[in-house]
Motif scaffolding. Sequence first.
Motif, PDB file in Angstrom:
ATOM      1  N   MET B   1       0.831  -1.203   0.000  1.00 39.80           N
ATOM      2  CA  MET B   1       0.000   0.000   0.000  1.00 39.80           C
ATOM      3  C   MET B   1       0.869   1.258   0.000  1.00 39.80           C
ATOM      4  N   ILE B   2       1.839   1.292   0.963  1.00 40.95           N
ATOM      5  CA  ILE B   2       2.612   2.519   1.134  1.00 40.95           C
ATOM      6  C   ILE B   2       3.438   2.845  -0.109  1.00 40.95           C
ATOM      7  N   GLU B   3       3.913   1.785  -0.816  1.00 41.12           N
ATOM      8  CA  GLU B   3       4.757   2.046  -1.983  1.00 41.12           C
ATOM      9  C   GLU B   3       3.971   2.679  -3.132  1.00 41.12           C
ATOM     10  N   THR B   4       2.630   2.595  -3.068  1.00 45.97           N
ATOM     11  CA  THR B   4       1.847   3.234  -4.123  1.00 45.97           C
ATOM     12  C   THR B   4       1.895   4.760  -4.011  1.00 45.97           C
ATOM     13  N   LEU B   5       2.403   5.290  -2.909  1.00 51.22           N
ATOM     14  CA  LEU B   5       2.544   6.754  -2.768  1.00 51.22           C
ATOM     15  C   LEU B   5       3.793   7.273  -3.480  1.00 51.22           C
ATOM     16  N   ARG B   6       4.688   6.363  -3.844  1.00 46.48           N
ATOM     17  CA  ARG B   6       5.955   6.764  -4.449  1.00 46.48           C
ATOM     18  C   ARG B   6       5.736   7.620  -5.697  1.00 46.48           C
ATOM     19  N   GLY B   7       6.304   8.818  -5.665  1.00 50.24           N
ATOM     20  CA  GLY B   7       6.266   9.696  -6.838  1.00 50.24           C
ATOM     21  C   GLY B   7       4.922  10.328  -7.142  1.00 50.24           C
ATOM     22  N   LYS B   8       3.936  10.123  -6.275  1.00 52.55           N
ATOM     23  CA  LYS B   8       2.597  10.681  -6.530  1.00 52.55           C
ATOM     24  C   LYS B   8       2.516  12.173  -6.244  1.00 52.55           C
ATOM     25  N   VAL B   9       3.436  12.646  -5.388  1.00 54.40           N
ATOM     26  CA  VAL B   9       3.441  14.057  -4.996  1.00 54.40           C
ATOM     27  C   VAL B   9       4.807  14.641  -5.329  1.00 54.40           C
ATOM     28  N   ALA B  10       4.807  15.919  -5.716  1.00 61.91           N
ATOM     29  CA  ALA B  10       6.069  16.576  -6.054  1.00 61.91           C
ATOM     30  C   ALA B  10       6.224  17.883  -5.288  1.00 61.91           C
ATOM     31  N   ILE B  11       7.470  18.245  -5.070  1.00 58.77           N
ATOM     32  CA  ILE B  11       7.773  19.585  -4.577  1.00 58.77           C
ATOM     33  C   ILE B  11       7.827  20.481  -5.809  1.00 58.77           C
ATOM     34  N   ASN B 365      16.267  15.921  12.284  1.00 55.77           N
ATOM     35  CA  ASN B 365      16.281  15.446  13.663  1.00 55.77           C
ATOM     36  C   ASN B 365      15.626  16.543  14.506  1.00 55.77           C
ATOM     37  N   GLY B 366      14.959  16.149  15.600  1.00 54.38           N
ATOM     38  CA  GLY B 366      14.348  17.151  16.460  1.00 54.38           C
ATOM     39  C   GLY B 366      14.482  16.810  17.924  1.00 54.38           C
ATOM     40  N   GLY B 367      14.335  17.816  18.778  1.00 53.34           N
ATOM     41  CA  GLY B 367      14.473  17.624  20.218  1.00 53.34           C
ATOM     42  C   GLY B 367      15.908  17.283  20.554  1.00 53.34           C
ATOM     43  N   VAL B 368      16.110  16.252  21.361  1.00 53.67           N
ATOM     44  CA  VAL B 368      17.460  15.789  21.694  1.00 53.67           C
ATOM     45  C   VAL B 368      17.638  14.376  21.133  1.00 53.67           C
ATOM     46  N   LEU B 369      17.801  14.329  19.785  1.00 51.92           N
ATOM     47  CA  LEU B 369      17.835  13.078  19.019  1.00 51.92           C
ATOM     48  C   LEU B 369      16.500  12.342  19.159  1.00 51.92           C
ATOM     49  N   SER B 370      15.422  13.100  19.409  1.00 50.95           N
ATOM     50  CA  SER B 370      14.130  12.534  19.816  1.00 50.95           C
ATOM     51  C   SER B 370      13.236  12.148  18.647  1.00 50.95           C
ATOM     52  N   SER B 371      13.103  13.068  17.688  1.00 51.75           N
ATOM     53  CA  SER B 371      12.255  12.812  16.523  1.00 51.75           C
ATOM     54  C   SER B 371      13.147  12.714  15.301  1.00 51.75           C
ATOM     55  N   GLN B 372      12.799  11.802  14.396  1.00 51.99           N
ATOM     56  CA  GLN B 372      13.613  11.573  13.199  1.00 51.99           C
ATOM     57  C   GLN B 372      12.683  11.460  12.006  1.00 51.99           C
ATOM     58  N   ALA B 373      13.047  12.119  10.911  1.00 53.11           N
ATOM     59  CA  ALA B 373      12.206  12.064   9.717  1.00 53.11           C
ATOM     60  C   ALA B 373      13.080  12.061   8.469  1.00 53.11           C
ATOM     61  N   THR B 374      12.757  11.174   7.559  1.00 49.40           N
ATOM     62  CA  THR B 374      13.556  10.985   6.348  1.00 49.40           C
ATOM     63  C   THR B 374      12.677  11.211   5.123  1.00 49.40           C
ATOM     64  N   ALA B 375      13.203  11.916   4.132  1.00 46.51           N
ATOM     65  CA  ALA B 375      12.516  12.060   2.848  1.00 46.51           C
ATOM     66  C   ALA B 375      13.479  11.696   1.735  1.00 46.51           C
ATOM     67  N   ILE B 376      13.036  10.859   0.821  1.00 40.20           N
ATOM     68  CA  ILE B 376      13.847  10.522  -0.354  1.00 40.20           C
ATOM     69  C   ILE B 376      13.187  11.180  -1.555  1.00 40.20           C
ATOM     70  N   LEU B 377      13.994  11.999  -2.243  1.00 45.33           N
ATOM     71  CA  LEU B 377      13.489  12.811  -3.342  1.00 45.33           C
ATOM     72  C   LEU B 377      14.161  12.399  -4.642  1.00 45.33           C
ATOM     73  N   GLY B 378      13.462  12.600  -5.756  1.00 45.80           N
ATOM     74  CA  GLY B 378      14.056  12.236  -7.021  1.00 45.80           C
ATOM     75  C   GLY B 378      13.655  13.181  -8.146  1.00 45.80           C
ATOM     76  N   SER B 379      14.540  13.312  -9.129  1.00 44.78           N
ATOM     77  CA  SER B 379      14.195  14.046 -10.345  1.00 44.78           C
ATOM     78  C   SER B 379      13.355  13.118 -11.229  1.00 44.78           C
ATOM     79  N   ALA B 380      12.903  13.616 -12.399  1.00 47.28           N
ATOM     80  CA  ALA B 380      12.050  12.812 -13.276  1.00 47.28           C
ATOM     81  C   ALA B 380      12.738  11.489 -13.659  1.00 47.28           C
ATOM     82  N   GLY B 381      14.064  11.533 -13.769  1.00 48.96           N
ATOM     83  CA  GLY B 381      14.823  10.341 -14.137  1.00 48.96           C
ATOM     84  C   GLY B 381      14.746   9.226 -13.115  1.00 48.96           C
ATOM     85  N   ALA B 382      14.355   9.562 -11.881  1.00 45.86           N
ATOM     86  CA  ALA B 382      14.310   8.566 -10.802  1.00 45.86           C
ATOM     87  C   ALA B 382      12.970   7.868 -10.701  1.00 45.86           C
ATOM     88  N   LEU B 383      11.987   8.351 -11.494  1.00 45.83           N
ATOM     89  CA  LEU B 383      10.629   7.781 -11.362  1.00 45.83           C
ATOM     90  C   LEU B 383      10.558   6.370 -11.964  1.00 45.83           C
TER      91      LEU B 383
END
Lengths: 127, 383
Positions: B1-11, B365-383
């Motif tokens: 399910m989650i992988e269907t979100l890949r590339g659906k939204v762009a910055i 990273n946020g707080g004192v190593l408390s919250s962690q968030a990762t984003a993987i971004l790609g150009s059109a060539g990565a789709l």
Amino acid sequence: MSADARFDGPGPDAVWQAALAEGRFLIQSCRACGSHRFPPGLVCTQCGSAELVFVEASGRGVVYSTTTVREREGSYDVSLVELDEGPRVMSRVEGLPAEAVVIGMRVRARIVDEAEPVLVFDPEGAS
Amino acid sequence: MIETLRGKVAISGIGNTKRWNAPGRTPFDQLQEAAILALEDCGLGLKDVDGLYCAVSSSGLPVLNVAERLGLNVRHADGTMVGGASFLFHIQSAVSALVTGQCDVALICYGSNQLSAGGKLVSMPDPQPYEAPYKPRYPISSYALAAARHMHAYGTTRANLADVALSARAWANLNPDAFARGPLSRDEILASRMVSDPLTKADCCLVTDGGAALVLTRAERARDLKSEPVYILGTGVAVSHRQIASMPDLTTTAAVQSGQRAYAMAGLGPDDVDHVMVYDAFTITTLMLLEDLGFCAKGEGGAFVSSGAIAPGGSLPVNTNGGGLSCNHPGMYGLFTIVEAVEQLRGTAGARQTPGAEIALAHANGGVLSSQATAILGSAGAL
């Protein structure tokens, strides 16, 4: 009132603070899984049960990590002590220069009176 | 399910005020300017925005304050506050809202006047009664405790940490917009004033002002907008504690989990990544995050950074804007990791450009190593 009677009485922070003021260091033990937690709370963070009871802490532990805070007025120790029961607490190791506190050092709890009662630690074996 | 979100939204748009010392401007002034720049970057207007995502250190009601100032009529909003990683949590929230049609144009924005307001870290009131009696310097003593433990466990040295700061400065010297530029030596870093052992002033990020913003749309709309879209391939978030004493293992962050979640959604691994941004509030943070995100083995972060791998000319371009250590750090830096990753994927990063970068990983990273968030971004060539 139809509040759940299991949670009646003072909250866990208040219980802990009142005991400290009487010179007692308490931690919570889980009736369901036997693990301990600190700081106080309403649930066991290991198994999720709400069956916590306060018990006397052994007061013994080991320095898990340590830093010397450098202020103009002087330096002081801030350490994390891993209690023999498992949980870690932030505290201060006294009785030696801050720079001499090292990871792995065995320590023992003591309660000192400052503006309010505060839990500190001494190296094991110190008089 | 989650992988269907890949590339659906762009910055679709990015905004960066690049005003690192701007007396007379409030955090909301910086934020509004960044929002205007991001919308102009993609050719949209404020009336198009129907999703708002923000957090600031100076207000507990950021969504209300920002929506009023920008005159927004929002139908989806998220003011999650988990420190400097908040904005990458917002990205994950906005991706879900965009894909499900709960909004069409998402604005993620931030502003700070941390430097010009006095140079002190502005923090929301959040008393920690089990820490306060011991007077740790917040937040540096918590990071120092992690650094000390990492040194104990893996033999990491202060010279390894200095090499993180050295690399950041070398990148900043290629970025005309970086706040701290000029020569810097390892000896100078090691001789810097000790604040909370083993961390010195040179191990700490800058204190600056600044504002940044992103505009997100669904991918098909992004392709019709003014700027080259950068696609969101994967996101992952995780939280592990509030107080440093409650962190499960001081040498390993929840970036392991956020990273795995983002890699799984993107169908990628660390070897696929061309360009990396990791939130460097302190030198130890860069080192631990590179390990936890799989760019080197646990415990080998020190040797990895001291090999020159993350500096200009190294095998893995990391924090190419100069990072929080040498480019800018306005209180909460997370959004700037994304802004630089987008510049690199668009190929607009000038002298610091990673040639042919198609996949970037940005991590906050946020707080004192408390919250962690990762984003993987790609150009059109990565789709």
